[in-house]
Design a protein around this motif. Sequence first.
Motif: not given
Length: 404
Positions: A67-88, A135-139
Amino acid sequence: MRLDYVSIFPDFFAPLTLSLPGKAAEKGLLEVGVHDLRGWTHDRHHTVDDTPYGGGAGMVMKPEPWGDALDALVVPPTTTGQRTTVVFTTPSGEPFDQRLAEELATREHLVFACGRYEGIDQRVIDHARTVAEVREVSLGDYVLNGGEVAALAITEAVVRLLPGFMGNAASLVEESHAESGLLEYPVYTKPPVWRGHEVPAVLRSGDHAKVASWRREQAVRRTAQRRPDLLTPSVLDDGTPIVRATPGDAGELLTLQRACWVQEALANDMLDIPALHESLEDVRAWLGEWDTYVVRRAGRLVAAVRGRVERGEHGDVWDIGRIMVAPDLQGSGLGRILLEHIQAVAPAEVASYVLFTGAASVRNQRMYKKAGFRLRRDLPAPPGAVVLTKNAARHGTDTRRGDL
Ligand code: ADE
């Protein structure tokens, strides 16, 4: 693009400074941050896991550090409206493929969350969805010790797609899994003969059209042999599948056959073409003996083709026949696609393809020749018909082997 990696083994990401991502960072296309999850723990032992609720083997990654890691790394949407994508990265995620690589390459910020043990507490993923795209992604369908290797593989596939990254954009289009959805054709370089193995003559012919058609056929053949899941059912450009015929198709096949063979009989001025006089029983009988494929449009059987192996003097031959397209759809390219399909599904061991057509069926002969078949006046054919053959010429085929 910015890439952040969270893991309890940050050293895994040392290769990011090498090879492709390293070059991309040098070119200013990428910013990379690698983070030790234990940096977001608050106890003396830097604990990141605990026993699972409900019991069971193994440990589960605790939600608080994540939770703390995501609080630190996920940023608010950019000017283009894009959100951070978290890949688990997780073996229970959606399968990673070229399409997903292309999609992720359009993002501005990816955070790779690399789990270990039995996985991350589900509430972390649920929470991440409220602040980011997840996105939850499997190799692949196997279990690694952790998600780090998967994150590296995904990174390499994504980063090489960034505009301005690859020197040669055309090679991105041509390679396996790119646009066509096929595996890549075999490639050769100099010398022309190496340890007795020759480069296929067509590649040295200088005939670009022939090279392109050989490559496409090789790609289809390779895909059919190694990854039939990518091909079956084959589809036409509009998504209509080419499917195996069933015994229940016999009636419609008979109707289609009569329609096509009446035309063939008129073109060749002969009414005793055997296919024209077959009964429903005859069609049922050959359906059991041939690999037959059909195309349906709006429920109507509109096209078909069949093939089977014949034992020849110079190896097995794939006998192709009954390429039939409903009269109202002739000229639409369906025949050519069926011809390509039936070659692609031929068993690996066949040395060549053979087909017969009316001696006066000029249009058919033109299509077969365009597809690489040669008219063989030296071979026996039924009255009023001609034989055409083509080498199967697969990768690894001995190029010294003769035709039929
Ligand atoms: N972690 C463990 N196994 C994995 C896999 N197959 N894909 C992605 N992450 C994983």
